[in-house]
Write a protein that holds these residues in place. Structure first.
Motif, PDB file in Angstrom:
ATOM      1  N   THR A   1     -13.942   1.359 -96.478  1.00  0.00           N
ATOM      2  CA  THR A   1     -13.772   1.078 -94.565  1.00  0.00           C
ATOM      3  C   THR A   1     -14.809   0.230 -94.095  1.00  0.00           C
ATOM      4  N   TRP A   2     -15.598  -1.189 -94.601  1.00  0.00           N
ATOM      5  CA  TRP A   2     -16.488  -2.046 -94.113  1.00  0.00           C
ATOM      6  C   TRP A   2     -15.732  -2.720 -93.067  1.00  0.00           C
ATOM      7  N   ARG A   3     -14.553  -3.214 -93.553  1.00  0.00           N
ATOM      8  CA  ARG A   3     -13.538  -3.443 -92.878  1.00  0.00           C
ATOM      9  C   ARG A   3     -13.705  -3.336 -90.751  1.00  0.00           C
ATOM     10  N   LEU A   4     -13.201  -1.864 -91.149  1.00  0.00           N
ATOM     11  CA  LEU A   4     -13.284  -1.328 -89.525  1.00  0.00           C
ATOM     12  C   LEU A   4     -14.497  -1.417 -88.837  1.00  0.00           C
ATOM     13  N   SER A   5     -15.804  -2.270 -89.865  1.00  0.00           N
ATOM     14  CA  SER A   5     -16.740  -2.309 -88.513  1.00  0.00           C
ATOM     15  C   SER A   5     -17.103  -4.208 -87.971  1.00  0.00           C
ATOM     16  N   LYS A   6     -15.832  -4.643 -88.581  1.00  0.00           N
ATOM     17  CA  LYS A   6     -15.450  -5.780 -88.176  1.00  0.00           C
ATOM     18  C   LYS A   6     -14.115  -5.475 -86.630  1.00  0.00           C
ATOM     19  N   GLN A   7     -13.068  -4.978 -87.647  1.00  0.00           N
ATOM     20  CA  GLN A   7     -11.648  -4.541 -86.161  1.00  0.00           C
ATOM     21  C   GLN A   7     -11.520  -3.493 -86.226  1.00  0.00           C
ATOM     22  N   GLU A   8     -10.946  -2.957 -84.900  1.00  0.00           N
ATOM     23  CA  GLU A   8     -10.739  -2.205 -85.003  1.00  0.00           C
ATOM     24  C   GLU A   8      -9.462  -1.330 -86.091  1.00  0.00           C
ATOM     25  N   HIS A   9      -8.717  -2.577 -86.124  1.00  0.00           N
ATOM     26  CA  HIS A   9      -7.665  -2.684 -87.617  1.00  0.00           C
ATOM     27  C   HIS A   9      -7.500  -3.545 -87.615  1.00  0.00           C
ATOM     28  N   VAL A  10      -7.438  -3.991 -88.693  1.00  0.00           N
ATOM     29  CA  VAL A  10      -7.031  -5.207 -89.978  1.00  0.00           C
ATOM     30  C   VAL A  10      -5.709  -5.402 -90.445  1.00  0.00           C
ATOM     31  N   ARG A  11      -4.640  -5.554 -89.654  1.00  0.00           N
ATOM     32  CA  ARG A  11      -2.946  -5.342 -89.732  1.00  0.00           C
ATOM     33  C   ARG A  11      -2.620  -6.797 -90.258  1.00  0.00           C
ATOM     34  N   ASN A  12      -3.935  -7.832 -89.993  1.00  0.00           N
ATOM     35  CA  ASN A  12      -2.739  -9.066 -89.978  1.00  0.00           C
ATOM     36  C   ASN A  12      -3.430  -9.475 -91.744  1.00  0.00           C
ATOM     37  N   ALA A  13      -2.754 -10.078 -92.060  1.00  0.00           N
ATOM     38  CA  ALA A  13      -2.906 -10.480 -93.383  1.00  0.00           C
ATOM     39  C   ALA A  13      -3.966 -11.597 -93.660  1.00  0.00           C
ATOM     40  N   ASP A  14      -4.050 -12.214 -92.468  1.00  0.00           N
ATOM     41  CA  ASP A  14      -4.821 -13.758 -92.532  1.00  0.00           C
ATOM     42  C   ASP A  14      -6.635 -12.850 -91.927  1.00  0.00           C
ATOM     43  N   ASP A  15      -6.458 -12.095 -91.134  1.00  0.00           N
ATOM     44  CA  ASP A  15      -7.372 -11.276 -90.775  1.00  0.00           C
ATOM     45  C   ASP A  15      -8.206 -10.704 -91.957  1.00  0.00           C
ATOM     46  N   TYR A  16      -6.874 -10.198 -92.817  1.00  0.00           N
ATOM     47  CA  TYR A  16      -7.440  -8.868 -94.124  1.00  0.00           C
ATOM     48  C   TYR A  16      -8.529  -9.779 -94.819  1.00  0.00           C
ATOM     49  N   GLU A  17      -7.367 -11.370 -94.991  1.00  0.00           N
ATOM     50  CA  GLU A  17      -7.899 -12.548 -96.452  1.00  0.00           C
ATOM     51  C   GLU A  17      -9.687 -12.882 -95.959  1.00  0.00           C
TER      52      GLU A  17
ATOM     53  N   LEU B   1       2.902  -0.667 -92.684  1.00  0.00           N
ATOM     54  CA  LEU B   1       3.237  -0.979 -93.592  1.00  0.00           C
ATOM     55  C   LEU B   1       4.454  -1.726 -93.616  1.00  0.00           C
ATOM     56  N   ASN B   2       5.583  -2.094 -93.335  1.00  0.00           N
ATOM     57  CA  ASN B   2       6.406  -2.657 -92.943  1.00  0.00           C
ATOM     58  C   ASN B   2       6.220  -4.329 -93.067  1.00  0.00           C
ATOM     59  N   GLU B   3       5.412  -3.953 -91.728  1.00  0.00           N
ATOM     60  CA  GLU B   3       5.030  -5.256 -91.322  1.00  0.00           C
ATOM     61  C   GLU B   3       3.727  -6.120 -92.279  1.00  0.00           C
ATOM     62  N   ALA B   4       3.171  -5.627 -92.837  1.00  0.00           N
ATOM     63  CA  ALA B   4       2.504  -5.868 -93.364  1.00  0.00           C
ATOM     64  C   ALA B   4       3.325  -6.623 -94.801  1.00  0.00           C
ATOM     65  N   LEU B   5       3.979  -5.552 -94.795  1.00  0.00           N
ATOM     66  CA  LEU B   5       4.560  -6.696 -96.604  1.00  0.00           C
ATOM     67  C   LEU B   5       5.149  -7.443 -96.374  1.00  0.00           C
TER      68      LEU B   5
ATOM     69  N   GLY C   1     -10.296  -9.978 -97.960  1.00  0.00           N
ATOM     70  CA  GLY C   1      -9.072  -9.038 -98.264  1.00  0.00           C
ATOM     71  C   GLY C   1      -8.368  -9.978-100.190  1.00  0.00           C
ATOM     72  N   TYR C   2      -7.472  -9.389-100.845  1.00  0.00           N
ATOM     73  CA  TYR C   2      -6.519  -9.968-101.676  1.00  0.00           C
ATOM     74  C   TYR C   2      -7.695 -10.837-102.962  1.00  0.00           C
ATOM     75  N   ALA C   3      -8.571 -10.808-102.393  1.00  0.00           N
ATOM     76  CA  ALA C   3      -9.339 -11.358-103.533  1.00  0.00           C
ATOM     77  C   ALA C   3      -9.804 -10.839-105.025  1.00  0.00           C
ATOM     78  N   GLY C   4      -9.698  -9.276-104.562  1.00  0.00           N
ATOM     79  CA  GLY C   4      -9.763  -8.644-106.091  1.00  0.00           C
ATOM     80  C   GLY C   4      -8.069  -8.559-106.769  1.00  0.00           C
TER      81      GLY C   4
ATOM     82  N   GLN D   1      -4.688  -3.070 -97.226  1.00  0.00           N
ATOM     83  CA  GLN D   1      -5.042  -2.813 -98.767  1.00  0.00           C
ATOM     84  C   GLN D   1      -5.392  -2.041 -99.984  1.00  0.00           C
ATOM     85  N   LEU D   2      -3.909  -0.931 -98.997  1.00  0.00           N
ATOM     86  CA  LEU D   2      -3.019  -0.580 -99.986  1.00  0.00           C
ATOM     87  C   LEU D   2      -1.891  -1.601-100.373  1.00  0.00           C
TER      88      LEU D   2
END
Ligand SMILES: Cc1cc2nc3c(=O)[nH]c(=O)nc-3n(C[C@H](O)[C@H](O)[C@H](O)COP(=O)(O)O)c2cc1C
Ligand code: SF4
Length: 442
Positions: A20-36, A147-151, A40-43, A115-116
């Motif tokens: 959950t640590w990412r939620l301390s930076k943003q209220e939600h992380v639904r955008n792939a670039d923000d997640y990266e 989820l559909n948007e993220a896909l 994000g996707y490094a694992g 993340q899922l």
């Protein structure tokens, strides 16, 4: 006790709050670039540099346990998947989450859908899966949309489709919405539902790992289970096991939660082995309005009630099992001293009776009998035999007597209530006797 709600992500440190640590930076992380931009996707990118069998060894070494309720180690389940014969291989995410009092997967999907997806990509690569499905309960409309948007976003990045990131591996992932039935969370009923059949559980064996969706090798894991995988790939199994070191044999962190009459119902990522007292008092702010804790369910409706005296138990599989209950989903439901245990149990049993798929007789007929006896006691019309009858049902609907774990799960809160609060059930009989006498005298 805290006077303000605590955030789910603690201090927002990725080393201590990997889910959950990412939620301390943003209220939600639904955008792939923000997640990266937030690891994000490094694992996933690390995983695809390794042969799938080596990734499997990492997951096995981390001993990550399934978060859907049964706690089965993911690495062991994966290693039981039938070998690749070149045909379809399926990966399923169980996002049915209809357990009363459980709402952790919803938060993960609504706030951190990538993340899922990343966790599922790691699993799919490891298992050489060809197609994946996120089976989500129909009521989770927003989660399905995000989820559909993220896909769509990751498809555009080449993380889905053919020859993913030049690995030669092809994989597609879809969101499938269910019709909102509890039994669809049972993995084989889920598979039947996904195939368009009636959602009855299937006989096991064969297990889905060998013959699951459309008769092909299939792995089913819970939302939170997949959410653990990206950080394990990035930081390694030793770090993961160390997260709960000194507290519990169960590795990693867990999304704990509390609902009922606590001051701040919610969710918190904490190491396995955190005590129920810490969850209720330090995170949920203790009981509301000066109420006193009487009973609690450790992890959803299908776990045994425990009493207030058990509050210092570490919330891990072994400790909760020794106390006579089950860890389940780790989302505690509290009952205060003003609440009647007969009514609380009746409420849960009504849910289970309604959600029985009706496939086998002990569950289909036994659960309504439990409701009938509980209602009689609740209404002051019960007899001592009703309590004996309820006790008998806990044996007749137990493991091995029914086709799936729905009925035994339904018996767990009843067993706990009878074990720790039998006097409340008996008091209802006494009251009925007094009532009958009053009626006769009138
Ligand atoms: C009646 C019933 C309902 C269930 N509901 C869910 C559910 O909503 N979500 C879930 O992940 N597992 C649920 N399970 C457990 C699944 O059958 C399965 O064990 C789980 O999805 C495996 O994932 P895991 O190993 O990652 O925990 C349910 C089981 C039963 C018997
Ligand atoms: S135990 Fe209940 S839910 Fe499970 S198969 Fe039998 S009738 Fe269906």
């Amino acid at each position: 006790m805290n006077t303000e709600p605590k955030p789910i992500y603690g201090d927002g440190n990725p080393e201590t709050h990997p889910l959950t640590w990412r939620l301390s930076k943003q209220e939600h992380v639904r955008n792939a670039d923000d997640y990266e931009a937030l690891e994000g996707y490094a694992g996933f990118k690390k995983a695809i540099t390794m042969p799938p069998k080596d990734v499997l060894e990492v997951i096995k070494a981390a001993t990550v346990k399934g978060r859907g309720g049964a706690g089965f180690p993911a690495g062991i389940k994966w290693s039981l998947m039938a070998p690749n014969d070149g045909g379809p291989r399926y990966l399923i995410c169980n996002a049915d989450e209809m357990e009363p009092g459980t709402f952790k997967d919803r938060l993960l999907m609504e706030k951190l859908p990538h993340q899922l997806i990343e966790g599922m990509l790691i699993a799919a690569y490891t298992l050489e899966a060809t197609q994946g499905y996120i089976f989500i309960r129909g009521e989770y409309i927003e989660a399905a949309q995000y989820l559909n948007e993220a896909l769509e976003q990751v498809r555009a990045k080449g993380y889905l489709g053919d020859n993913i990131l030049d690995t030669g591996w092809n994989f597609e992932l879809y969101v499938h919405t269910g019709a909102g039935r509890y039994i669809c969370g049972e993995e084989t009923a889920l598979i039947n539902s996904l195939e368009g059949r009636r959602a009855n559980p299937r006989t096991k064996p064969p297990f889905p790992q060998v013959a699951g969706a459309w008769g092909r090798p299939t792995i089913v894991n819970n939302v939170e289970t997949y959410n653990n995988l990206p950080a394990i790939m990035l930081r390694g199994p030793e770090w993961y096991i160390g997260l709960s070191a000194g507290k519990s044999k169960d590795p990693g962190t867990k999304i704990y939660g509390a609902s009922g009459k606590v001051k701040f119902p919610g969710l918190w990522e904490l190491p396995f082995g955190t005590t129920a007292r810490e969850v209720i008092e330090d995170h949920a702010g203790g009981m509301r309005d000066g109420l006193k804790l009487k009973a609690w369910l450790p992890g959803g409706a299908s776990t045994d009630f425990l009493a207030a005296e058990h509050i210092d138990l570490p919330m891990d599989a072994e400790s909760i099992m020794k106390a006579g209950s089950r860890l389940g989903t780790c989302l505690l439901m509290v009952v205060d001293e003003t609440q009647c245990m007969v009514s609380a149990t009746r409420n849960l049993e009504e849910f289970f009776a309604r959600e029985s798929c009706g496939w086998c007789t002990p569950c289909r007929d036994g659960l309504p009998w439990a409701v009938k006896a509980l209602k009689a006691l609740e209404n002051g019309e019960g007899k001592k035999e009703d309590i004996d009858h309820l006790q008998e049902l806990t044996r007749k609907l137990w493991i091995g007597k029914t086709f799936c774990a729905h009925a035994p799960g339904a018996m767990e809160p009843l067993m706990g209530a009878l074990k720790h609060f039998r006097s409340e059930f008996e008091a209802k009989v006494v009251n009925a006797a007094a009532q009958n006498r009053d009626v006769a005298q009138a």
